[in-house]
Every structure is written in structure tokens, then in C-alpha cells.
Scaffold this active site. Structure first.
Site, PDB file in Angstrom:
ATOM      1  N   LYS A 112     -50.643  10.569-117.477  1.00  0.00           N
ATOM      2  CA  LYS A 112     -50.334   9.909-118.904  1.00  0.00           C
ATOM      3  C   LYS A 112     -51.207   8.496-118.710  1.00  0.00           C
ATOM      4  O   LYS A 112     -51.590   8.049-119.787  1.00  0.00           O
ATOM      5  CB  LYS A 112     -48.814   9.589-118.880  1.00  0.00           C
ATOM      6  N   LYS A 193     -50.680  23.270-119.120  1.00  0.00           N
ATOM      7  CA  LYS A 193     -49.374  23.454-119.878  1.00  0.00           C
ATOM      8  C   LYS A 193     -49.326  23.296-121.191  1.00  0.00           C
ATOM      9  O   LYS A 193     -50.062  22.271-121.552  1.00  0.00           O
ATOM     10  CB  LYS A 193     -48.321  22.804-119.060  1.00  0.00           C
ATOM     11  N   LYS A 196     -47.154  18.445-126.230  1.00  0.00           N
ATOM     12  CA  LYS A 196     -47.265  18.032-127.441  1.00  0.00           C
ATOM     13  C   LYS A 196     -48.668  16.912-127.748  1.00  0.00           C
ATOM     14  O   LYS A 196     -49.152  16.918-128.898  1.00  0.00           O
ATOM     15  CB  LYS A 196     -46.028  17.008-128.060  1.00  0.00           C
TER      16      LYS A 196
HETATM   17  P1  TYM Z   1     -40.345  16.286-122.391  1.00  0.00           P
HETATM   18  O1  TYM Z   1     -39.584  15.727-123.497  1.00  0.00           O
HETATM   19  O2  TYM Z   1     -41.692  16.374-121.961  1.00  0.00           O
HETATM   20  O3  TYM Z   1     -40.114  17.760-122.043  1.00  0.00           O
HETATM   21  C1  TYM Z   1     -38.564  18.387-122.498  1.00  0.00           C
HETATM   22  C2  TYM Z   1     -38.294  19.592-121.536  1.00  0.00           C
HETATM   23  O4  TYM Z   1     -39.233  20.715-121.862  1.00  0.00           O
HETATM   24  C3  TYM Z   1     -40.034  21.156-120.600  1.00  0.00           C
HETATM   25  N1  TYM Z   1     -41.302  21.569-120.886  1.00  0.00           N
HETATM   26  C4  TYM Z   1     -41.745  22.775-120.768  1.00  0.00           C
HETATM   27  N2  TYM Z   1     -41.292  23.863-120.287  1.00  0.00           N
HETATM   28  C5  TYM Z   1     -41.880  24.976-119.955  1.00  0.00           C
HETATM   29  N3  TYM Z   1     -43.379  24.786-120.449  1.00  0.00           N
HETATM   30  C6  TYM Z   1     -44.004  24.024-120.938  1.00  0.00           C
HETATM   31  N4  TYM Z   1     -45.345  23.888-121.373  1.00  0.00           N
HETATM   32  C7  TYM Z   1     -43.185  22.676-121.147  1.00  0.00           C
HETATM   33  N5  TYM Z   1     -43.450  21.556-121.812  1.00  0.00           N
HETATM   34  C8  TYM Z   1     -42.163  20.664-121.619  1.00  0.00           C
HETATM   35  C9  TYM Z   1     -39.827  20.068-119.866  1.00  0.00           C
HETATM   36  O5  TYM Z   1     -39.890  20.291-118.516  1.00  0.00           O
HETATM   37  C10 TYM Z   1     -38.567  19.319-120.192  1.00  0.00           C
HETATM   38  O6  TYM Z   1     -37.416  19.826-119.472  1.00  0.00           O
HETATM   39  N6  TYM Z   1     -38.883  13.060-118.572  1.00  0.00           N
HETATM   40  C11 TYM Z   1     -38.423  14.216-119.431  1.00  0.00           C
HETATM   41  C12 TYM Z   1     -37.314  13.842-120.200  1.00  0.00           C
HETATM   42  C13 TYM Z   1     -35.946  13.119-119.392  1.00  0.00           C
HETATM   43  C14 TYM Z   1     -35.318  13.839-118.513  1.00  0.00           C
HETATM   44  C15 TYM Z   1     -34.182  13.152-118.216  1.00  0.00           C
HETATM   45  C16 TYM Z   1     -35.362  15.282-118.262  1.00  0.00           C
HETATM   46  C17 TYM Z   1     -35.825  11.902-119.550  1.00  0.00           C
HETATM   47  N7  TYM Z   1     -34.654  11.906-118.528  1.00  0.00           N
HETATM   48  C18 TYM Z   1     -33.419  13.345-117.313  1.00  0.00           C
HETATM   49  C19 TYM Z   1     -34.196  15.635-117.474  1.00  0.00           C
HETATM   50  C20 TYM Z   1     -33.254  14.763-116.869  1.00  0.00           C
HETATM   51  C21 TYM Z   1     -39.771  14.768-120.402  1.00  0.00           C
HETATM   52  O7  TYM Z   1     -40.697  13.970-120.805  1.00  0.00           O
HETATM   53  O8  TYM Z   1     -39.430  15.753-121.068  1.00  0.00           O
END
Ligand code: TYM
Length: 334
Positions: A112, A193, A196
Site C-alpha cells: 500500500k 488478488k 478494489k
Molecule cells: P478488506 O476491507 O480489504 O477486506 C475485507 C475482507 O475481504 C477479504 N478479501 C478477499 N477474500 C478473497 N479474495 C479476495 N480477492 C479478497 N479481497 C479481500 C479480506 O481478506 C477480508 O477478510 N484489514 C482488513 C479489515 C480489518 C479487519 C480487522 C479484519 C480491520 N480490522 C479485524 C479482521 C479483523 C481489511 O482491510 O479488509
């Protein structure tokens, strides 16, 4: 045995099918059996430059998306992170038991930060806040996609270091990663992967209009055609995975079996595979999109989030009230 799950999602961009298959659908499936807490992480979203009005709208929009996808705010504690400011207090405390060395190894930070001209310290300490999110609720399970595994390992290290300094207090949270769907790949670059931030052609939005989804799936990168017995290329494997996940829900697994058999003998037309992916996907997405339209016109989502935050805050306050004296903070616990 997992007794309480916590997970979060950033309110930036649109919800895509990677998020859905990797995380959201699992959250919806778990909520009947396990105490579930799901958070829209707006404090995390501000680690990069985001317009305040856009952020507020995106937060509400993400909540609406999640409810439309089956997260039931009666069963799941669904709330917006900044409505529970205890996340930041615990984040600060945990930052003091996190080493810079550990944070420097985070691949998501490297990824990032390489895309930002201004790299905030918040982006660097982001995984500490993520650990705080989870530990604030003493959650022992964290359902996420594969890209969050490194952050989860760090959360466990942070919990361990806190416990060894201040006494056994936090459980070590385990990641709960689905067998399928944990890493959905980009349609236009199937070696990366689905995300967004990569751009429009890379993802399929859960709420995207049908015509646009059809176009994106039809343009998905495959290969020049394989001979029978060749290993599947990443693009074709990704389409098969999306088809498998979709047919699991629609029950039309024979479609998947037929196409797999065609692939095995080298007679699969990719246009046929893409049409099947599109149709099966739409069978899942159509009712979600319809539910979203109803929800949006009802205007109930804000109230649902406020009541979710009330429930979350009771738990969060309790943890903070226990942590402060352990660490020796404040005058209220001499
Ligand atoms: P974020 O917002 O990027 O994504 C949310 C969830 O979607 C999953 N994900 C995917 N799974 C499969 N294939 C993909 N291409 C894909 N892209 C995204 C992510 O693994 C995630 O589960 N840091 C985290 C948010 C967060 C969080 C937390 C998660 C903040 N605090 C505490 C768990 C526990 C994030 O940016 O997810």
C-alpha cells in the site's frame, strides 16, 4: 472451539465478489451458531487520503451492502468502528507492545505504501489497530480471506507479548479461512488478488449492474486454449473457482461437473464457461441487489448501526476497564 468471532471490512470502494466469497458469506453463515461481531473499519480507512463526505457515504453504503448480503443486525453485532472509540485506546496501548521490526515485515504495508505519495504513520501502525479491534472483544476466531493471515499472525504475537508483560488476559485469535474463496483473483490479471484499488476491470462488484458484470466476465483473461491434460491457467482456474462457489449456493453443481469434464478432454469453450459463471453469479447477486434496493429506501440502516454500536461499546468498555489497571493507567484505579 471458537466461541466469539470478530471481523472487519474497510468502507472504501465497492464490495466485490472477492470480499463476498472470501469473507462476507462466511460471516452470514456463522451468525446463527457463533456470537458474531462485524465492524466497518472507518478508522482504518483514514490511513490513506480519503474525502470526509465520501467516507461517511461509503460507510453507510457498506453497512447496507452487508445487511443485503445476509448479515442480520439482530443476530450479528454490526457497527461502525469510530462509534466505539475504545478501539483507538486499546490500539495505543497495544502499539506499546508491538515492535517496529514486526510492523516493517507486513507485506500489505509495503504494497500500500508503494502506491502513496504521502505515507502516514497510521498506515504503518494499521495492523496494531487491527489487533485492537479483535482483542477488544476477546474474540478467538477471525473469519477473513487469505490476504489477512499475516496481520492475524501479528495479532497473536501482540496478544502474547501483552500477556507475558501484564499477565494472561487476551485469547490468541485464530484466523478462520474458508477452504474455497479465500483468494479470488483479479479478472484482468489473474496472478493478482481481486481488489478494489487495482481498477474497474479487475473486480466484479456485488451491487454492479448486470450488463456491466456480463461484460467484465466475458472479458476475463483466460489463455490461448489448452491441450487436453494441460494444467489449468490461473485465469481459467479462477473462473472455475467462482463457478464452484456460485453453484454451491444455487445447487446447480451439474453445470460445474459438465464444464470440468469438458476441460479434462480439451473441449471446453471459454465462452461457455464465462456464460455459466455470469449466470450462476447473477443467481446469487440478483436477490442481494433487490434486498439492497429495499433497504436503501427504508432508511433503517443508521438506526441498526447505532444499536449495534451500543452493544459493541458495552463489551469494549468492559475490556478497557480491565486493561487500564493491568497496565497501571489513570487515577481511577489506584
Ligand atoms: P478488506 O476491507 O480489504 O477486506 C475485507 C475482507 O475481504 C477479504 N478479501 C478477499 N477474500 C478473497 N479474495 C479476495 N480477492 C479478497 N479481497 C479481500 C479480506 O481478506 C477480508 O477478510 N484489514 C482488513 C479489515 C480489518 C479487519 C480487522 C479484519 C480491520 N480490522 C479485524 C479482521 C479483523 C481489511 O482491510 O479488509
Amino acid at each position: 472451539m471458537i466461541t466469539r468471532v470478530f471481523s472487519g471490512i474497510q468502507p472504501t470502494g465497492t464490495l466485490h465478489i472477492g470480499n463476498y466469497f472470501g469473507a462476507v458469506r462466511n460471516w452470514a453463515a456463522m451468525q446463527d451458531d457463533i456470537e458474531s461481531i462485524i465492524c466497518i473499519v472507518d478508522y482504518h480507512a483514514i490511513t490513506i487520503d480519503v474525502d470526509p463526505t465520501t467516507l461517511r457515504q461509503a460507510t453507510l453504503s457498506m453497512a447496507t451492502d452487508l445487511i443485503a448480503c445476509g448479515i442480520d443486525p439482530e443476530k450479528t453485532v454490526l457497527f461502525v468502528q469510530s462509534d466505539v472509540p475504545e478501539h483507538t485506546e486499546l490500539g495505543w496501548i497495544l502499539g506499546c507492545v508491538t515492535s517496529i521490526g514486526d510492523l516493517s515485515r507486513m507485506t500489505q504495508f509495503k504494497d500500500k505504501s508503494s502506491k502513496q505519495s504521502f505515507i502516514s504513520s497510521g498506515l504503518f501502525t494499521y495492523p496494531v489497530l487491527q489487533a485492537a479491534d479483535i482483542l477488544l472483544y476477546k474474540a478467538d476466531g477471525v473469519p477473513v480471506g487469505e490476504d489477512q493471515i499475516q496481520h492475524l499472525e501479528l495479532s497473536r504475537r501482540i496478544a502474547r507479548r501483552f500477556n507475558s508483560r501484564f499477565g494472561e488476559f487476551f485469547p490468541e485469535p485464530q484466523q478462520v479461512v474458508g477452504e474455497k474463496g479465500a483468494r479470488i483473483m483479479s479478472l484482468s490479471d489473474p496472478t493478482a488478488k481481486m481488489s478494489k484499488s487495482a481498477g474497474e476491470t479487475h473486480y466484479v462488484g456485488v451491487m454492479e449492474p448486470e450488463t456491466s458484470i456480463r461484460k467484465k466476465v466475458r472479458s476475463a483473461v483466460t489463455d490461448m486454449g489448452l491441450e487436453s491434460g494441460d494444467a489449468m491457467s490461473p485465469g481459467v482456474a479462477n473462473l472455475f473457482e467462482i463457478l464452484e462457489l456460485s453453484t454451491e449456493s444455487t445447487g446447480q453443481t451439474d453445470i460445474l461437473e459438465n464444464l470440468r469434464a469438458n476441460f479434462a478432454v480439451g473441449s471446453l469453450m471459454y465462452s461457455t464457461l464465462k456464460d455459466a459463471v455470469f449466470e450462476q453469479l447473477m443467481e446469487i447477486l440478483r436477490p442481494i441487489q433487490e434486498k439492497r434496493a429495499k433497504l436503501e429506501s427504508s432508511g433503517d440502516v443508521i438506526d441498526m448501526l447505532r444499536s449495534g454500536a451500543k452493544r459493541a461499546r458495552i463489551m469494549a468498555k468492559e475490556t478497557i476497564a480491565q486493561v487500564r489497571p493491568l497496565v497501571g493507567l489513570g487515577t481511577d484505579n489506584p
